[in-house]
Design a protein around this motif. Structure first.
Motif, PDB file in Angstrom:
ATOM      1  N   GLY A 233     -15.872   2.391  -5.093  1.00 53.95           N
ATOM      2  CA  GLY A 233     -14.817   1.418  -5.336  1.00 53.95           C
ATOM      3  C   GLY A 233     -14.043   1.101  -4.068  1.00 53.95           C
ATOM      4  N   THR A 234     -12.774   0.740  -4.230  1.00 55.27           N
ATOM      5  CA  THR A 234     -11.929   0.390  -3.093  1.00 55.27           C
ATOM      6  C   THR A 234     -10.792   1.395  -2.939  1.00 55.27           C
ATOM      7  OG1 THR A 234     -10.495  -1.048  -4.417  1.00 55.27           O
ATOM      8  CG2 THR A 234     -12.438  -2.057  -3.400  1.00 55.27           C
ATOM      9  N   LEU A 235     -10.298   1.518  -1.722  1.00 54.05           N
ATOM     10  CA  LEU A 235      -9.170   2.392  -1.434  1.00 54.05           C
ATOM     11  C   LEU A 235      -8.106   1.610  -0.686  1.00 54.05           C
ATOM     12  CD1 LEU A 235     -10.910   5.665  -0.167  1.00 54.05           C
ATOM     13  CD2 LEU A 235      -9.836   5.276  -2.387  1.00 54.05           C
ATOM     14  N   PRO A 236      -6.826   1.984  -0.842  1.00 53.82           N
ATOM     15  CA  PRO A 236      -5.769   1.335  -0.062  1.00 53.82           C
ATOM     16  C   PRO A 236      -5.995   1.573   1.429  1.00 53.82           C
ATOM     17  CG  PRO A 236      -4.840   2.619  -1.875  1.00 53.82           C
ATOM     18  CD  PRO A 236      -6.290   2.985  -1.786  1.00 53.82           C
ATOM     19  N   PHE A 237      -5.649   0.583   2.223  1.00 54.90           N
ATOM     20  CA  PHE A 237      -5.858   0.656   3.667  1.00 54.90           C
ATOM     21  C   PHE A 237      -4.618   0.097   4.362  1.00 54.90           C
ATOM     22  CE2 PHE A 237      -7.731  -1.660   7.471  1.00 54.90           C
ATOM     23  CZ  PHE A 237      -7.814  -0.522   8.262  1.00 54.90           C
ATOM     24  N   ASP A 238      -3.941   0.943   5.122  1.00 49.68           N
ATOM     25  CA  ASP A 238      -2.776   0.520   5.894  1.00 49.68           C
ATOM     26  C   ASP A 238      -3.114   0.560   7.372  1.00 49.68           C
ATOM     27  OD1 ASP A 238      -1.479   0.307   3.531  1.00 49.68           O
ATOM     28  OD2 ASP A 238      -0.098   1.979   3.838  1.00 49.68           O
ATOM     29  N   PHE A 239      -2.665  -0.447   8.108  1.00 49.93           N
ATOM     30  CA  PHE A 239      -2.969  -0.525   9.528  1.00 49.93           C
ATOM     31  C   PHE A 239      -1.824  -1.207  10.251  1.00 49.93           C
ATOM     32  CE2 PHE A 239      -4.901  -2.421  13.316  1.00 49.93           C
ATOM     33  CZ  PHE A 239      -5.536  -1.310  13.838  1.00 49.93           C
ATOM     34  N   PRO A 240      -1.399  -0.681  11.420  1.00 48.73           N
ATOM     35  CA  PRO A 240      -0.322  -1.338  12.163  1.00 48.73           C
ATOM     36  C   PRO A 240      -0.779  -2.674  12.722  1.00 48.73           C
ATOM     37  CG  PRO A 240      -1.243   0.477  13.437  1.00 48.73           C
ATOM     38  CD  PRO A 240      -1.842   0.563  12.071  1.00 48.73           C
ATOM     39  N   SER A 241       0.051  -3.689  12.597  1.00 52.83           N
ATOM     40  CA  SER A 241      -0.275  -5.003  13.134  1.00 52.83           C
ATOM     41  C   SER A 241      -0.526  -4.914  14.627  1.00 52.83           C
ATOM     42  CB  SER A 241       0.881  -5.986  12.879  1.00 52.83           C
ATOM     43  OG  SER A 241       0.723  -7.153  13.657  1.00 52.83           O
ATOM     44  N   PRO A 242      -1.597  -5.565  15.139  1.00 53.87           N
ATOM     45  CA  PRO A 242      -1.869  -5.504  16.569  1.00 53.87           C
ATOM     46  C   PRO A 242      -0.838  -6.242  17.420  1.00 53.87           C
ATOM     47  CG  PRO A 242      -3.361  -7.026  15.463  1.00 53.87           C
ATOM     48  CD  PRO A 242      -2.605  -6.309  14.390  1.00 53.87           C
ATOM     49  N   PHE A 243       0.086  -6.975  16.792  1.00 58.48           N
ATOM     50  CA  PHE A 243       1.058  -7.744  17.558  1.00 58.48           C
ATOM     51  C   PHE A 243       2.498  -7.295  17.318  1.00 58.48           C
ATOM     52  CE2 PHE A 243      -2.574 -10.578  16.734  1.00 58.48           C
ATOM     53  CZ  PHE A 243      -3.020 -10.692  18.042  1.00 58.48           C
ATOM     54  N   THR A 244       2.887  -7.130  16.055  1.00 56.37           N
ATOM     55  CA  THR A 244       4.285  -6.808  15.762  1.00 56.37           C
ATOM     56  C   THR A 244       4.531  -5.326  15.548  1.00 56.37           C
ATOM     57  OG1 THR A 244       3.986  -7.079  13.383  1.00 56.37           O
ATOM     58  CG2 THR A 244       4.521  -9.052  14.649  1.00 56.37           C
ATOM     59  N   GLY A 245       3.464  -4.549  15.261  1.00 59.62           N
ATOM     60  CA  GLY A 245       3.644  -3.137  14.972  1.00 59.62           C
ATOM     61  C   GLY A 245       3.974  -2.860  13.525  1.00 59.62           C
TER      62      GLY A 245
END
Length: 243
Positions: free
Chosen positions: A123-135
Motif C-alpha cells: 500500500g502507501t505510507l505517509p512521506f514527509d520531506f523538507p522543501s528544497p527551497f523554503t525548508g
C-alpha cells in the motif's frame, strides 16, 4: 507510520558508482512574456570510503549547462560524512544546479532496515520531506512500485509525491517573491543487494503568483532531474584494471 530514508555506516564499504545525469529547468511568468529554459547533461561518480567509524560519500559531476542555447562546461561536487551515530554532515556543497546524487530527495544509499521495509511494504505510507527551497515540510505519500532491472542491477522501486504551500524568494531568482504551491513527485530505484541508488527521476513544480510585479502575474517553474547508473564498458574495466 513514516518511512525514514537514511544511511547506515555499517552498510557500506569502499565503493564507486558511476551515473549519467540530466536535468531541465523551465520558468515562465505572466502570459509568456518572460520565459527561460536551462538544460543539463553530464556524468557523475559517487565514491564511498570508510575513515574509522565514519563513512564519506563524495559525488563529483562534470556536465554541460545549456542556458537558452548558450552552452558552457561546468563541474560540481558534494561531500557528506556519516558518523557511526547516524549524524550526517555536508562537509562540502559546491552543487549550485542540484545535479549530484547526494543533493536529491532520496538518500544515495539506504540502511539495511529501510531496505527491508521497502521489500515488505504494501500500500502507501505517509512521506514527509523538507522543501528544497523554503525548508518547510512537504507532506505526501510513498508507494512501492515493485522490482526491476536497471542495467546490471536487480532493484527495488518506490514512487513518491509530496506537496505544500510556498511563500518567499527563489534561490536562483532572489528578486522575485512568490506565493503558491510546490509539488515534488518521482520514482527511485535501489540496488537490492548494495542498497545504492541506481535510478532517480524527480520533478519539482512550483505554481503561484509573483507579488512584487504589477498585475500579480502567475508563474510556473519546473525543475526536473534524472540520474541513472552508468555501467562501465569492457574496455573501461580493462583500462582501470591496468592502473
Amino acid at each position: 507510520m513514516i518511512l525514514a530514508l537514511g544511511w547506515d555506516a555499517s552498510a557500506a564499504e569502499a565503493a564507486e558508482q558511476r551515473y549519467v545525469v540530466a536535468g531541465r529547468d523551465s520558468f515562465s511568468i505572466g502570459a509568456g512574456d518572460i520565459k527561460s529554459e536551462t538544460q543539463y547533461k553530464g556524468s557523475q561518480i559517487l565514491t564511498i570510503s570508510r575513515n574509522g567509524r565514519t563513512m564519506r560519500y563524495r559525488a563529483s559531476v562534470r556536465y554541460v549547462r545549456d542556458d537558452q542555447g548558450a552552452a558552457t562546461e561546468a563541474s560540481a561536487e558534494y561531500v557528506s560524512d556519516l558518523s557511526a551515530a547516524g549524524e550526517q554532515i555536508a562537509s562540502a556543497d559546491r552543487d549550485p544546479d542540484n545535479l549530484t546524487v547526494l543533493n536529491q530527495p532520496f538518500a544515495a544509499q539506504l540502511d539495511a532496515a529501510t531496505l527491508k521495509d521497502l521489500r515488505t511494504m504494501r500500500g502507501t505510507l505517509p512521506f514527509d520531506f523538507p522543501s528544497p527551497f523554503t525548508g518547510a515540510t512537504l507532506h505526501g505519500r510513498l508507494e512501492r512500485i515493485g522490482n526491476g532491472t536497471i542495467g546490471a542491477h536487480h532493484s527495488i522501486g518506490v514512487s513518491f509525491e509530496a506537496g505544500g504551500r510556498m511563500r518567499g524568494a527563489l534561490p536562483d531568482r532572489p528578486g522575485l517573491t512568490l506565493a503558491g504551491q510546490i509539488t515534488m513527485r518521482g520514482t527511485a530505484y535501489y540496488d537490492a543487494e548494495t542498497a545504492l541508488l541506481v535510478a532517480l527521476d524527480a520533478t519539482v513544480t512550483i505554481t503561484g503568483n509573483v507579488s512584487n510585479r504589477s498585475g500579480n502575474d502567475p508563474v510556473t517553474i519546473v525543475y526536473r532531474r534524472t540520474i541513472r547508473a552508468d555501467e562501465p564498458t569492457a574496455a573501461d574495466t580493462a583500462s582501470r584494471s591496468r592502473r
